[in-house]
Design a protein around this motif. Structure first.
Motif, mmCIF file in Angstrom:
data_model
loop_
_atom_site.group_PDB
_atom_site.id
_atom_site.type_symbol
_atom_site.label_atom_id
_atom_site.label_comp_id
_atom_site.label_asym_id
_atom_site.label_seq_id
_atom_site.Cartn_x
_atom_site.Cartn_y
_atom_site.Cartn_z
ATOM 1 N N ASP A 1 -5.775 -1.004 -16.204
ATOM 2 C CA ASP A 1 -5.554 0.421 -16.470
ATOM 3 C C ASP A 1 -6.852 1.192 -16.710
ATOM 4 N N ASP A 2 -8.004 0.512 -16.535
ATOM 5 C CA ASP A 2 -9.289 1.204 -16.717
ATOM 6 C C ASP A 2 -10.058 1.308 -15.404
ATOM 7 N N LEU A 3 -9.339 1.224 -14.300
ATOM 8 C CA LEU A 3 -9.974 1.295 -12.984
ATOM 9 C C LEU A 3 -10.294 2.747 -12.647
ATOM 10 N N SER A 4 -11.547 3.033 -12.381
ATOM 11 C CA SER A 4 -11.947 4.398 -12.042
ATOM 12 C C SER A 4 -11.502 4.726 -10.619
ATOM 13 N N ASN A 5 -11.467 6.018 -10.303
ATOM 14 C CA ASN A 5 -11.094 6.429 -8.950
ATOM 15 C C ASN A 5 -12.076 5.890 -7.913
ATOM 16 N N GLU A 6 -13.345 5.867 -8.271
ATOM 17 C CA GLU A 6 -14.352 5.346 -7.340
ATOM 18 C C GLU A 6 -14.128 3.865 -7.069
ATOM 19 N N GLU A 7 -13.899 3.087 -8.146
ATOM 20 C CA GLU A 7 -13.641 1.658 -7.984
ATOM 21 C C GLU A 7 -12.369 1.428 -7.177
ATOM 22 N N SER A 8 -11.335 2.207 -7.503
ATOM 23 C CA SER A 8 -10.054 2.037 -6.826
ATOM 24 C C SER A 8 -10.163 2.309 -5.333
ATOM 25 N N ASN B 1 -12.100 -11.014 -4.634
ATOM 26 C CA ASN B 1 -12.919 -11.811 -5.558
ATOM 27 C C ASN B 1 -14.405 -11.668 -5.288
ATOM 28 N N GLN B 2 -14.742 -11.449 -4.037
ATOM 29 C CA GLN B 2 -16.155 -11.376 -3.646
ATOM 30 C C GLN B 2 -16.702 -9.959 -3.667
ATOM 31 N N HIS B 3 -15.871 -8.986 -4.002
ATOM 32 C CA HIS B 3 -16.290 -7.586 -3.882
ATOM 33 C C HIS B 3 -17.244 -7.191 -5.004
ATOM 34 N N PRO B 4 -18.284 -6.410 -4.691
ATOM 35 C CA PRO B 4 -19.261 -5.970 -5.708
ATOM 36 C C PRO B 4 -18.629 -5.241 -6.891
ATOM 37 N N VAL B 5 -17.535 -4.512 -6.658
ATOM 38 C CA VAL B 5 -16.863 -3.820 -7.760
ATOM 39 C C VAL B 5 -16.421 -4.814 -8.822
ATOM 40 N N ASN B 6 -15.870 -5.938 -8.398
ATOM 41 C CA ASN B 6 -15.406 -6.938 -9.346
ATOM 42 C C ASN B 6 -16.553 -7.693 -9.999
ATOM 43 N N HIS C 1 -1.950 6.334 -3.265
ATOM 44 C CA HIS C 1 -1.234 7.265 -4.131
ATOM 45 C C HIS C 1 -2.015 7.534 -5.407
ATOM 46 N N SER C 2 -2.458 6.479 -6.077
ATOM 47 C CA SER C 2 -3.223 6.616 -7.312
ATOM 48 C C SER C 2 -4.016 5.332 -7.515
ATOM 49 N N SER C 3 -4.787 5.272 -8.595
ATOM 50 C CA SER C 3 -5.577 4.070 -8.856
ATOM 51 C C SER C 3 -4.707 2.866 -9.164
ATOM 52 N N SER C 4 -3.427 3.088 -9.449
ATOM 53 C CA SER C 4 -2.546 1.974 -9.806
ATOM 54 C C SER C 4 -1.475 1.678 -8.761
ATOM 55 N N ILE C 5 -1.329 2.553 -7.753
ATOM 56 C CA ILE C 5 -0.307 2.317 -6.725
ATOM 57 C C ILE C 5 -0.846 2.687 -5.345
ATOM 58 N N TRP C 6 -0.785 1.713 -4.442
ATOM 59 C CA TRP C 6 -1.059 1.933 -3.032
ATOM 60 C C TRP C 6 0.214 1.607 -2.265
ATOM 61 N N GLY C 7 0.350 2.162 -1.067
ATOM 62 C CA GLY C 7 1.558 1.942 -0.279
ATOM 63 C C GLY C 7 1.276 1.092 0.945
ATOM 64 N N LYS D 1 -12.795 2.084 -3.430
ATOM 65 C CA LYS D 1 -13.589 1.034 -2.761
ATOM 66 C C LYS D 1 -12.736 -0.208 -2.512
ATOM 67 N N LEU D 2 -11.947 -0.596 -3.518
ATOM 68 C CA LEU D 2 -11.076 -1.764 -3.356
ATOM 69 C C LEU D 2 -9.949 -1.467 -2.373
ATOM 70 N N PHE D 3 -9.431 -0.238 -2.420
ATOM 71 C CA PHE D 3 -8.386 0.167 -1.485
ATOM 72 C C PHE D 3 -8.875 0.053 -0.043
ATOM 73 N N SER D 4 -10.121 0.417 0.198
ATOM 74 C CA SER D 4 -10.679 0.343 1.556
ATOM 75 C C SER D 4 -10.669 -1.088 2.089
ATOM 76 N N ILE D 5 -10.954 -2.053 1.209
ATOM 77 C CA ILE D 5 -10.916 -3.457 1.613
ATOM 78 C C ILE D 5 -9.504 -3.849 2.048
ATOM 79 N N VAL D 6 -8.523 -3.456 1.237
ATOM 80 C CA VAL D 6 -7.121 -3.775 1.550
ATOM 81 C C VAL D 6 -6.688 -3.082 2.841
#
Length: 325
Positions: A104-111, A185-190, A132-138, A113-118
């Motif tokens: 629940d502390d994921l910033s929009n920037e972090e979210s 797991n390998q992403h710089p954000v993590n 949709h938001s930092s906590s829900i993708w479709g 970047k991770l969303f782009s990988i997915v």
């Protein structure tokens, strides 16, 4: 027997992201007034879920939410409009299982970047992924899927073994989730989050699946200025109003079973002892109750534990409402 509407005043006191964010408890004034009402506790965790269940658009386990947020809606029948919610989560190894924690502390920037990988990885399988938001993708499954999932908030802080997606069409999604876990797991954000002693986003939890749906067969109307709710209601062909007076004129001609009115937070209720603010928010509701256009008023609000309903009828209103005037 004459059937009148029920008016539900719903307090949306956190963003429409459906996470288990700690909620504000109602203030002392509202708690004092509440003792004059009949109280009912729901098993649901937030008011948005309560509203969608009442509208017949989702189940208590969240099935159908993805189609509401990302699908085309009841106004367009589309056989390829089947969606999953995908929530970024953190999995921690336990003795014989993995424990899920909401991030629940994921910033929009972090979210993003991770969303782009997915999104980029699933695009290789011609799967559309939307934000949709930092906590829900479709995730668009393109066709109906025979699967069973568990709502992400119900799995929070639990081991996931018995809750993992299963069913006839689950094997593909289990494979894709495993592939995503390797990439995340390998992403710089993590890597950065781990250095800061924050939970890494090392998996996604799929839930809330569903296709094009229709709302409840009841006659229902929604009064809201919430952008997300208005968009959902529009796609489901639900009558939408911005203000009480707009709806009350229509209510004379149309006998609604349920009328749902959303407010942003408890502050508006706490300010109701002020005559001007009371009039602005509740005067029309009061008039409808006194003129017997509605049977009663339900205040619906979330706490840190669940959703509560306070029911006011014409009798209890004599004790309840006099403190607002």
């Amino acid at each position: 027997m004459l059937t009148r509407s029920n008016l539900h005043i719903i307090i949306l006191n956190f963003p429409m992201d459906f996470q288990a964010i700690p909620l504000k408890e109602p203030g002392a004034t509202f708690q004092y007034f509440a003792k004059f009402a009949k109280e009912n506790n729901s098993n649901l965790k937030n008011c948005q879920e309560w509203l969608f269940c009442k509208l017949g658009l989702t189940t208590q386990n969240g099935e159908g939410l993805a189609a509401l947020l990302f699908g085309e809606g009841a106004c367009k029948k589309n056989n390829h409009d089947f969606w999953f919610c995908a929530s970024p989560v953190s999995l921690k190894p336990m003795k014989d299982d993995l424990k899920l924690t909401l991030v629940d502390d994921l910033s929009n920037e972090e979210s993003h970047k991770l969303f782009s990988i997915v999104r980029n990885h699933l695009a290789k399988d011609n799967i559309d992924v939307r934000y949709h938001s930092s906590s829900i993708w479709g995730i668009n499954a393109q066709r109906n899927q025979k699967v069973a999932t568990k709502k992400v908030t119900d799995v929070s802080n639990k081991t996931i073994g018995k809750f993992i997606i299963n069913g006839q069409d689950s094997h593909r999604w289990k494979r894709l989730i495993s592939e995503l876990e390797i990439l995340l797991n390998q992403h710089p954000v993590n890597i950065s989050r781990i250095k800061k002693a924050k939970n890494p986003v090392n998996s996604v939890w799929m839930w809330g699946q569903g296709g094009t749906s229709s709302s409840s067969k009841k006659k229902q109307a929604l009064i809201t200025q919430n952008r997300v709710l208005r968009g959902i209601a529009s796609k489901q062909n639900l009558p939408i109003f911005s203000k009480f007076n707009e709806m009350s004129k229509m209510a004379v001609r149309t006998k609604y079973d349920d009328i749902f009115y959303t407010l942003d937070d408890f502050n508006k209720l706490e300010e109701c002892h002020d005559g001007e603010k009371y009039s602005r928010h509740f005067n029309e509701a009061m008039r409808m109750l006194l003129k017997k256009r509605i049977d009663g008023i339900n205040f619906v609000y979330g706490t840190s534990a669940n959703v509560r309903e306070l029911h006011i009828d014409r009798l209890s209103r004599l004790k309840f409402w006099k403190y607002f005037i």
